[in-house]
Design a protein around this motif. Sequence first.
Motif, PDB file in Angstrom:
ATOM      1  N   SER A   5       2.159 -14.294  30.542  1.00  0.00           N
ATOM      2  CA  SER A   5       0.920 -15.257  30.606  1.00  0.00           C
ATOM      3  C   SER A   5       0.365 -15.132  32.138  1.00  0.00           C
ATOM      4  CB  SER A   5       1.259 -16.683  30.407  1.00  0.00           C
ATOM      5  OG  SER A   5       0.326 -17.648  30.780  1.00  0.00           O
TER       6      SER A   5
ATOM      7  N   ARG B 281     -17.175 -23.264  28.575  1.00  0.00           N
ATOM      8  CA  ARG B 281     -18.537 -22.430  29.084  1.00  0.00           C
ATOM      9  C   ARG B 281     -18.710 -21.332  28.827  1.00  0.00           C
ATOM     10  NH1 ARG B 281     -21.421 -22.469  34.642  1.00  0.00           N
ATOM     11  NH2 ARG B 281     -23.318 -21.009  34.106  1.00  0.00           N
TER      12      ARG B 281
ATOM     13  N   PHE C   3     -13.489 -10.512  29.750  1.00  0.00           N
ATOM     14  CA  PHE C   3     -12.634  -9.511  30.822  1.00  0.00           C
ATOM     15  C   PHE C   3     -12.437  -8.020  30.019  1.00  0.00           C
ATOM     16  CE2 PHE C   3     -10.860 -13.864  31.055  1.00  0.00           C
ATOM     17  CZ  PHE C   3     -11.471 -14.219  32.448  1.00  0.00           C
ATOM     18  N   ARG C   4     -13.292  -7.211  30.702  1.00  0.00           N
ATOM     19  CA  ARG C   4     -13.394  -5.990  30.030  1.00  0.00           C
ATOM     20  C   ARG C   4     -12.265  -5.006  30.248  1.00  0.00           C
ATOM     21  NH1 ARG C   4     -19.441  -4.808  30.686  1.00  0.00           N
ATOM     22  NH2 ARG C   4     -20.272  -6.902  31.122  1.00  0.00           N
ATOM     23  N   ASP C   5     -11.354  -5.187  31.283  1.00  0.00           N
ATOM     24  CA  ASP C   5     -10.269  -4.424  31.390  1.00  0.00           C
ATOM     25  C   ASP C   5      -9.017  -4.858  30.407  1.00  0.00           C
ATOM     26  OD1 ASP C   5     -11.442  -2.878  33.221  1.00  0.00           O
ATOM     27  OD2 ASP C   5     -10.856  -4.001  34.901  1.00  0.00           O
ATOM     28  N   MET C   6      -9.349  -6.095  29.702  1.00  0.00           N
ATOM     29  CA  MET C   6      -8.301  -6.436  28.780  1.00  0.00           C
ATOM     30  C   MET C   6      -8.806  -6.227  27.366  1.00  0.00           C
ATOM     31  SD  MET C   6      -7.407 -10.162  29.975  1.00  0.00           S
ATOM     32  CE  MET C   6      -6.906 -10.792  31.399  1.00  0.00           C
TER      33      MET C   6
ATOM     34  N   LEU D 123      -5.973 -14.705  24.300  1.00  0.00           N
ATOM     35  CA  LEU D 123      -4.728 -15.200  24.430  1.00  0.00           C
ATOM     36  C   LEU D 123      -4.927 -15.804  25.762  1.00  0.00           C
ATOM     37  CD1 LEU D 123      -1.871 -15.371  23.388  1.00  0.00           C
ATOM     38  CD2 LEU D 123      -1.443 -13.298  24.662  1.00  0.00           C
ATOM     39  N   VAL D 124      -5.587 -15.051  26.654  1.00  0.00           N
ATOM     40  CA  VAL D 124      -5.465 -15.790  28.142  1.00  0.00           C
ATOM     41  C   VAL D 124      -6.222 -17.323  28.103  1.00  0.00           C
ATOM     42  CG1 VAL D 124      -7.524 -14.712  29.022  1.00  0.00           C
ATOM     43  CG2 VAL D 124      -5.872 -15.246  30.746  1.00  0.00           C
ATOM     44  N   ALA D 125      -7.383 -17.195  27.260  1.00  0.00           N
ATOM     45  CA  ALA D 125      -8.225 -18.553  27.269  1.00  0.00           C
ATOM     46  C   ALA D 125      -6.968 -19.678  26.665  1.00  0.00           C
ATOM     47  CB  ALA D 125      -9.160 -18.283  26.363  1.00  0.00           C
TER      48      ALA D 125
ATOM     49  N   ALA E  37     -13.650 -21.090  34.553  1.00  0.00           N
ATOM     50  CA  ALA E  37     -14.207 -21.910  33.315  1.00  0.00           C
ATOM     51  C   ALA E  37     -13.188 -21.885  32.101  1.00  0.00           C
ATOM     52  CB  ALA E  37     -15.455 -21.200  32.883  1.00  0.00           C
ATOM     53  N   LEU E  38     -12.335 -21.283  32.005  1.00  0.00           N
ATOM     54  CA  LEU E  38     -11.127 -21.242  30.928  1.00  0.00           C
ATOM     55  C   LEU E  38     -10.110 -22.011  31.267  1.00  0.00           C
ATOM     56  CD1 LEU E  38     -11.106 -17.446  30.041  1.00  0.00           C
ATOM     57  CD2 LEU E  38     -12.303 -19.164  28.787  1.00  0.00           C
ATOM     58  N   GLY E  39     -10.135 -22.438  32.524  1.00  0.00           N
ATOM     59  CA  GLY E  39      -8.855 -23.431  32.959  1.00  0.00           C
ATOM     60  C   GLY E  39      -7.846 -22.836  33.787  1.00  0.00           C
TER      61      GLY E  39
ATOM     62  N   ARG F  52      -1.500 -12.201  32.704  1.00  0.00           N
ATOM     63  CA  ARG F  52      -2.985 -11.844  32.119  1.00  0.00           C
ATOM     64  C   ARG F  52      -3.712 -12.772  33.015  1.00  0.00           C
ATOM     65  NH1 ARG F  52       0.300 -11.140  27.364  1.00  0.00           N
ATOM     66  NH2 ARG F  52       0.746 -13.477  27.215  1.00  0.00           N
ATOM     67  N   LYS F  53      -3.346 -14.007  33.450  1.00  0.00           N
ATOM     68  CA  LYS F  53      -4.231 -14.783  34.367  1.00  0.00           C
ATOM     69  C   LYS F  53      -4.650 -14.215  35.645  1.00  0.00           C
ATOM     70  CE  LYS F  53      -2.501 -19.114  32.375  1.00  0.00           C
ATOM     71  NZ  LYS F  53      -1.406 -20.244  32.567  1.00  0.00           N
TER      72      LYS F  53
ATOM     73  N   GLU G 171      -3.688 -19.648  26.712  1.00  0.00           N
ATOM     74  CA  GLU G 171      -2.790 -20.033  27.411  1.00  0.00           C
ATOM     75  C   GLU G 171      -3.034 -21.013  28.666  1.00  0.00           C
ATOM     76  OE1 GLU G 171      -0.052 -15.757  27.121  1.00  0.00           O
ATOM     77  OE2 GLU G 171      -1.671 -15.827  28.297  1.00  0.00           O
ATOM     78  N   ALA G 172      -4.409 -20.742  29.068  1.00  0.00           N
ATOM     79  CA  ALA G 172      -4.990 -21.606  30.133  1.00  0.00           C
ATOM     80  C   ALA G 172      -4.998 -23.138  29.885  1.00  0.00           C
ATOM     81  CB  ALA G 172      -6.391 -21.039  30.593  1.00  0.00           C
TER      82      ALA G 172
ATOM     83  N   HIS H  10     -15.470 -16.936  35.523  1.00  0.00           N
ATOM     84  CA  HIS H  10     -14.975 -16.926  34.153  1.00  0.00           C
ATOM     85  C   HIS H  10     -13.706 -17.399  33.917  1.00  0.00           C
ATOM     86  CE1 HIS H  10     -18.305 -13.910  33.679  1.00  0.00           C
ATOM     87  NE2 HIS H  10     -18.720 -14.940  33.623  1.00  0.00           N
TER      88      HIS H  10
ATOM     89  N   ALA I 151     -12.247 -27.857  32.983  1.00  0.00           N
ATOM     90  CA  ALA I 151     -11.867 -27.001  31.713  1.00  0.00           C
ATOM     91  C   ALA I 151     -10.700 -27.556  31.143  1.00  0.00           C
ATOM     92  CB  ALA I 151     -11.763 -25.509  32.112  1.00  0.00           C
ATOM     93  N   ARG I 152     -10.193 -27.955  31.748  1.00  0.00           N
ATOM     94  CA  ARG I 152      -8.885 -28.546  31.024  1.00  0.00           C
ATOM     95  C   ARG I 152      -9.037 -30.174  30.628  1.00  0.00           C
ATOM     96  NH1 ARG I 152      -3.384 -26.862  32.878  1.00  0.00           N
ATOM     97  NH2 ARG I 152      -3.441 -24.617  33.378  1.00  0.00           N
TER      98      ARG I 152
ATOM     99  N   GLU J  51     -10.389 -10.040  37.684  1.00  0.00           N
ATOM    100  CA  GLU J  51     -11.840  -9.364  37.161  1.00  0.00           C
ATOM    101  C   GLU J  51     -13.034 -10.403  37.395  1.00  0.00           C
ATOM    102  OE1 GLU J  51     -13.407  -7.201  33.126  1.00  0.00           O
ATOM    103  OE2 GLU J  51     -11.480  -7.659  33.196  1.00  0.00           O
TER     104      GLU J  51
ATOM    105  N   GLY K 197     -19.089 -13.070  29.651  1.00  0.00           N
ATOM    106  CA  GLY K 197     -17.932 -13.603  30.610  1.00  0.00           C
ATOM    107  C   GLY K 197     -16.525 -13.202  29.772  1.00  0.00           C
TER     108      GLY K 197
ATOM    109  N   ARG L 271      -0.328 -16.480  19.853  1.00  0.00           N
ATOM    110  CA  ARG L 271      -0.822 -15.169  19.313  1.00  0.00           C
ATOM    111  C   ARG L 271      -1.317 -15.281  18.084  1.00  0.00           C
ATOM    112  NH1 ARG L 271       1.313 -11.090  22.356  1.00  0.00           N
ATOM    113  NH2 ARG L 271       2.352 -11.708  24.239  1.00  0.00           N
TER     114      ARG L 271
ATOM    115  N   ARG M 260     -13.915 -17.344  21.394  1.00  0.00           N
ATOM    116  CA  ARG M 260     -12.774 -17.365  22.385  1.00  0.00           C
ATOM    117  C   ARG M 260     -13.250 -19.025  23.043  1.00  0.00           C
ATOM    118  NH1 ARG M 260     -12.694 -14.222  27.874  1.00  0.00           N
ATOM    119  NH2 ARG M 260     -14.538 -15.415  28.239  1.00  0.00           N
TER     120      ARG M 260
END
Lengths: 284, 244
Positions: free
Chosen positions: A151, B82, B90-93, B100-102, A168-170, A154-155, B104-105, A165, B76-77, A161, B88, B118, B153
């Motif tokens: 995790s 948004r 992540f193009r490299d992922m 998943l990253v959203a 905004a996801l936290g 990824r963060k 996990e946050a 953004h 956000a939490r 990047e 918005g 997952r 997402r």
Amino acid sequence: MAFVWHLVILIGTWLPGALTYTMIFGKGKILHFGPLGVSLMTSYATFLTLGATGSYPIAVLTGLGSAIAISAVFAWLSLRLEPDGFGIMSIAVHLSVLSVVLNWSSLTRGALGIPRLPRAPFPASQEGFALVMVVMCIVWVLGMWLLDRSSFGRKIAALAEHEWHSAALGVSRARVHFLAFMVGALGALFGTLPYHHYIGLLHPNDYQFPGLIFFVMLVVAGKPGSVFGVTISTILLVLLKELLRFVPLPPDILGPVRLILFGVILFAAVWYRRDTLFPKQRTV
Amino acid sequence: MSLLSTSHLSLSIGEHRILSDISFSVDSGEIIGLIGPNGSGKTTLFNVLSGFLKPSTGTIHLHGEDITTLSPAKRARFGIGRVFQNFGIFRDMTLFENVLVALEALSKEERALKGDLRKVSMETLEMVGLQSHAHTKAGSLSGGQMRLLEIARTLMSGKELFLLDEPTAGVSPKLTQQVADLILQLKKQGKTVLVVEHDLPFIGRICDRVIVMDVGKVVLTGKPNEVKQSKGLRELYFGADPTT
């Protein structure tokens, strides 16, 4: 065979720092040019404490504490400054630590360095020590690979990047940066202690600008952010660095030639990766 | 009690007044359309609501709590999701990692509620028909697919309030309908949506209420039909009618 063991040990001393640096500079795209500043502070704190107390556990704890302290300073600065401003500031912090080491002669012996360092509880034979380094490197590479796929990995990639953004996801930039620099502190500790144990000398020359260039080169040549790429580049470039010693040139010519060669390699690697090396500027 | 309320929000950058005395409130389960000409301050208002810009004066309350000084990640939490005007993602992922990253946050409690992250990530991709691209880089998607991925997402992250900035920009009519369906699905779940759009028929179809902005001020509010009929809106978009 002794030279082969010597190469294995040297690779083992560079690898932890290079892998943690690729997490910060490569994957996180944080323009951090102070990894040698962290190593410098860690090694002096450790070996000066060792000299004063004679206790390895206390010395290592002091080294770890100082690595964490200076890494926290770097993390804090990375959150407060713009990326390019932080890049310049990280060089300034490194040079500040170096100038303290060079000028506080009564404590650090300045440019003379500290010779005859007490031996750490590693195997006494070169083969035994090399095997310890191999095991440590395997554990380190696996650990960094797992961290890269976690995790946290990824963060830090998301923040690299697009910071807005991610926020905004936290995703907390402060938390991710602090963790990244703390991992960097561990890399500095596990890289510098075996190195100075092996050569028996702590000298500020190991922390000058060419050392930083070599660090950056390891990451850029190996593909920034790639654990296995940087592992391979570390192996190959440390081998190249050591094998250049056998080139039949006088030492006063060989030194500059080696620097020029590394400069050319770094230039070529940056040119080749110019589209992916630095964060893309995006708007909201 | 309203879910979101702003009170006398203003934002100045240098000598320029970007937002002026904006006060409104949004109830749970409402879909609010935010419209106005380019440069009227809609995206800036979203940036203030989500914490990327600090207001010069005024307060923002969510669930009755003052969130004016919270960071974007904390907001956000706290329940604000948004979707940005540009893509918005992540193009490299990979697509899977993007979702998943959203997840996990999210906070520890929310992650526990979601269960296997997952699995939820894969379900999110299935929801918008992107499961076959799960392990390809998001940068290789078409614009419409990127938009769907981003919206899905954000929706799956379980927020209470969604700020959607031009979610149908650059999207085909078919995908626009899919986006409208996703937003209406949110309403059924009791979620609240603020949506910035230039597509007025789209706003008319999905919104309960419309807020019209011009030069950083709220100039008109009302139900979509009332706003649509108003002379003020026509003048705002097409200028004053010289015959009247």
